[in-house]
Motif scaffolding. Structure first.
Motif, PDB file in Angstrom:
ATOM      1  N   GLU A   1      20.017 -11.411  13.288  1.00  0.00           N
ATOM      2  CA  GLU A   1      20.338 -12.078  12.027  1.00  0.00           C
ATOM      3  C   GLU A   1      20.895 -11.149  10.950  1.00  0.00           C
ATOM      4  O   GLU A   1      21.242 -11.616   9.863  1.00  0.00           O
ATOM      5  CB  GLU A   1      19.082 -12.767  11.479  1.00  0.00           C
ATOM      6  N   HIS A   2      20.935  -9.863  11.227  1.00  0.00           N
ATOM      7  CA  HIS A   2      21.389  -8.863  10.243  1.00  0.00           C
ATOM      8  C   HIS A   2      20.583  -8.940   8.947  1.00  0.00           C
ATOM      9  O   HIS A   2      21.136  -8.911   7.846  1.00  0.00           O
ATOM     10  CB  HIS A   2      22.880  -8.996   9.956  1.00  0.00           C
ATOM     11  N   ARG A   3      19.278  -9.040   9.105  1.00  0.00           N
ATOM     12  CA  ARG A   3      18.385  -9.022   7.950  1.00  0.00           C
ATOM     13  C   ARG A   3      17.005  -8.550   8.384  1.00  0.00           C
ATOM     14  O   ARG A   3      16.654  -8.660   9.562  1.00  0.00           O
ATOM     15  CB  ARG A   3      18.296 -10.394   7.285  1.00  0.00           C
ATOM     16  N   LEU A   4      16.275  -8.013   7.446  1.00  0.00           N
ATOM     17  CA  LEU A   4      14.895  -7.600   7.671  1.00  0.00           C
ATOM     18  C   LEU A   4      14.024  -8.454   6.756  1.00  0.00           C
ATOM     19  O   LEU A   4      14.108  -8.341   5.538  1.00  0.00           O
ATOM     20  CB  LEU A   4      14.723  -6.108   7.357  1.00  0.00           C
ATOM     21  N   PRO A   5      13.210  -9.333   7.334  1.00  0.00           N
ATOM     22  CA  PRO A   5      12.472 -10.324   6.533  1.00  0.00           C
ATOM     23  C   PRO A   5      11.424  -9.717   5.595  1.00  0.00           C
ATOM     24  O   PRO A   5      10.727  -8.773   5.948  1.00  0.00           O
ATOM     25  CB  PRO A   5      11.794 -11.220   7.564  1.00  0.00           C
ATOM     26  N   ASN A   6      11.334 -10.319   4.410  1.00  0.00           N
ATOM     27  CA  ASN A   6      10.340  -9.905   3.418  1.00  0.00           C
ATOM     28  C   ASN A   6       8.918 -10.043   3.944  1.00  0.00           C
ATOM     29  O   ASN A   6       8.039  -9.281   3.544  1.00  0.00           O
ATOM     30  CB  ASN A   6      10.476 -10.735   2.140  1.00  0.00           C
ATOM     31  N   ARG A   7       8.683 -11.008   4.832  1.00  0.00           N
ATOM     32  CA  ARG A   7       7.317 -11.223   5.322  1.00  0.00           C
ATOM     33  C   ARG A   7       6.798 -10.023   6.112  1.00  0.00           C
ATOM     34  O   ARG A   7       5.598  -9.913   6.359  1.00  0.00           O
ATOM     35  CB  ARG A   7       7.218 -12.503   6.141  1.00  0.00           C
ATOM     36  N   MET A   8       7.701  -9.104   6.481  1.00  0.00           N
ATOM     37  CA  MET A   8       7.270  -7.871   7.154  1.00  0.00           C
ATOM     38  C   MET A   8       7.488  -6.636   6.289  1.00  0.00           C
ATOM     39  O   MET A   8       6.656  -5.729   6.285  1.00  0.00           O
ATOM     40  CB  MET A   8       8.001  -7.722   8.492  1.00  0.00           C
ATOM     41  N   THR A   9       8.594  -6.574   5.556  1.00  0.00           N
ATOM     42  CA  THR A   9       8.883  -5.370   4.779  1.00  0.00           C
ATOM     43  C   THR A   9       7.974  -5.240   3.546  1.00  0.00           C
ATOM     44  O   THR A   9       7.532  -4.134   3.227  1.00  0.00           O
ATOM     45  CB  THR A   9      10.353  -5.318   4.340  1.00  0.00           C
ATOM     46  N   LEU A  10       7.692  -6.343   2.876  1.00  0.00           N
ATOM     47  CA  LEU A  10       6.842  -6.265   1.678  1.00  0.00           C
ATOM     48  C   LEU A  10       5.399  -5.887   2.002  1.00  0.00           C
ATOM     49  O   LEU A  10       4.816  -5.042   1.308  1.00  0.00           O
ATOM     50  CB  LEU A  10       6.928  -7.562   0.879  1.00  0.00           C
ATOM     51  N   PRO A  11       4.786  -6.468   3.065  1.00  0.00           N
ATOM     52  CA  PRO A  11       3.442  -5.990   3.415  1.00  0.00           C
ATOM     53  C   PRO A  11       3.423  -4.511   3.813  1.00  0.00           C
ATOM     54  O   PRO A  11       2.451  -3.813   3.525  1.00  0.00           O
ATOM     55  CB  PRO A  11       3.038  -6.875   4.604  1.00  0.00           C
ATOM     56  N   LEU A  12       4.494  -4.039   4.445  1.00  0.00           N
ATOM     57  CA  LEU A  12       4.555  -2.612   4.785  1.00  0.00           C
ATOM     58  C   LEU A  12       4.499  -1.754   3.527  1.00  0.00           C
ATOM     59  O   LEU A  12       3.782  -0.745   3.485  1.00  0.00           O
ATOM     60  CB  LEU A  12       5.832  -2.297   5.563  1.00  0.00           C
ATOM     61  N   ILE A  13       5.247  -2.156   2.507  1.00  0.00           N
ATOM     62  CA  ILE A  13       5.227  -1.403   1.248  1.00  0.00           C
ATOM     63  C   ILE A  13       3.838  -1.457   0.622  1.00  0.00           C
ATOM     64  O   ILE A  13       3.276  -0.430   0.227  1.00  0.00           O
ATOM     65  CB  ILE A  13       6.284  -1.952   0.258  1.00  0.00           C
ATOM     66  N   ALA A  14       3.269  -2.653   0.524  1.00  0.00           N
ATOM     67  CA  ALA A  14       1.961  -2.820  -0.120  1.00  0.00           C
ATOM     68  C   ALA A  14       0.865  -2.042   0.610  1.00  0.00           C
ATOM     69  O   ALA A  14       0.072  -1.320  -0.022  1.00  0.00           O
ATOM     70  CB  ALA A  14       1.608  -4.299  -0.192  1.00  0.00           C
ATOM     71  N   VAL A  15       0.813  -2.173   1.921  1.00  0.00           N
ATOM     72  CA  VAL A  15      -0.227  -1.495   2.702  1.00  0.00           C
ATOM     73  C   VAL A  15      -0.034   0.019   2.645  1.00  0.00           C
ATOM     74  O   VAL A  15      -1.002   0.771   2.517  1.00  0.00           O
ATOM     75  CB  VAL A  15      -0.241  -2.016   4.163  1.00  0.00           C
ATOM     76  N   THR A  16       1.209   0.467   2.713  1.00  0.00           N
ATOM     77  CA  THR A  16       1.482   1.910   2.652  1.00  0.00           C
ATOM     78  C   THR A  16       0.959   2.506   1.353  1.00  0.00           C
ATOM     79  O   THR A  16       0.186   3.479   1.366  1.00  0.00           O
ATOM     80  CB  THR A  16       2.997   2.185   2.783  1.00  0.00           C
ATOM     81  N   PHE A  17       1.340   1.927   0.227  1.00  0.00           N
ATOM     82  CA  PHE A  17       0.932   2.512  -1.041  1.00  0.00           C
ATOM     83  C   PHE A  17      -0.552   2.303  -1.323  1.00  0.00           C
ATOM     84  O   PHE A  17      -1.192   3.166  -1.934  1.00  0.00           O
ATOM     85  CB  PHE A  17       1.818   1.998  -2.180  1.00  0.00           C
ATOM     86  N   ALA A  18      -1.126   1.197  -0.863  1.00  0.00           N
ATOM     87  CA  ALA A  18      -2.572   0.992  -1.034  1.00  0.00           C
ATOM     88  C   ALA A  18      -3.357   2.037  -0.241  1.00  0.00           C
ATOM     89  O   ALA A  18      -4.316   2.630  -0.764  1.00  0.00           O
ATOM     90  CB  ALA A  18      -2.953  -0.417  -0.586  1.00  0.00           C
ATOM     91  N   CYS A  19      -2.962   2.270   0.990  1.00  0.00           N
ATOM     92  CA  CYS A  19      -3.669   3.256   1.812  1.00  0.00           C
ATOM     93  C   CYS A  19      -3.487   4.669   1.282  1.00  0.00           C
ATOM     94  O   CYS A  19      -4.433   5.470   1.300  1.00  0.00           O
ATOM     95  CB  CYS A  19      -3.200   3.162   3.268  1.00  0.00           C
ATOM     96  N   LEU A  20      -2.300   4.972   0.807  1.00  0.00           N
ATOM     97  CA  LEU A  20      -2.081   6.303   0.230  1.00  0.00           C
ATOM     98  C   LEU A  20      -2.913   6.485  -1.039  1.00  0.00           C
ATOM     99  O   LEU A  20      -3.458   7.560  -1.287  1.00  0.00           O
ATOM    100  CB  LEU A  20      -0.596   6.534  -0.042  1.00  0.00           C
TER     101      LEU A  20
END
Length: 160
Positions: free
Chosen positions: A27-46
């Motif tokens: 689809e030539h896109r990266l869905p928010n339902r996966m990219t946004l949780p990655l950002i949130a979990v990454t910064f929360a864990c850090l």
């Protein structure tokens, strides 16, 4: 033992990686339902790592890398042909890499962009269309996976 928390975003990345790659190819896109949780979990864990260890420098490296990635990425989206999904994906991936060492970001991007460039040349020769679109996300994911493997192995070994 506190470093174990940094493995949580890596596990989430591993869970999403194949789906992100397939979606981007199709689809030539990266869905928010996966990219946004990655950002949130990454910064929360850090942040949890910072709170439990008091080690400020890895956290600062991650925050700066994430903010720079998002800011520069936004400019690339606005003025060039980069997708916002790629920027969101890179924000979390670069923050994780910077936690280990900011230099790892350069290695990861180099692998990803070289892979995408080689594939783009193949596609452009095959289709004879220099404006043919390619998915960048899968190559960024491969670059990240190749670079993060060694620090992750060291982290797991230290934790176990």
């Amino acid at each position: 033992m506190e470093d174990f928390i940094v493995l949580v975003p890596l596990a989430l990345f591993a869970l999403f990686a194949l789906s992100l790659m397939l979606t981007d190819f199709r689809e030539h896109r990266l869905p928010n339902r996966m990219t946004l949780p990655l950002i949130a979990v990454t910064f929360a864990c850090l942040f949890l790592h910072l709170a439990s260890t008091g080690k400020v420098q890895p956290y600062v490296n991650s925050i700066v890398a994430g903010l720079l990635t998002f800011g520069l990425g936004y400019l690339l989206v606005k003025y060039f042909d980069l997708g916002m999904g790629d920027v969101k994906l890179l924000t979390s991936l670069n923050a994780l890499l910077a936690w280990h060492s900011p230099w790892l970001i350069l290695y990861s991007l180099a692998i990803g962009f070289v892979g995408a460039s080689v594939w783009a040349i193949v596609v452009w020769i095959k289709t004879r269309n220099p404006r043919a679109r390619i998915a960048l996300g899968p190559y960024l994911i491969v670059g990240f996976a190749a670079v993060i493997a060694q620090p992750t192995t060291e982290l797991i070994t230290a934790v176990v």
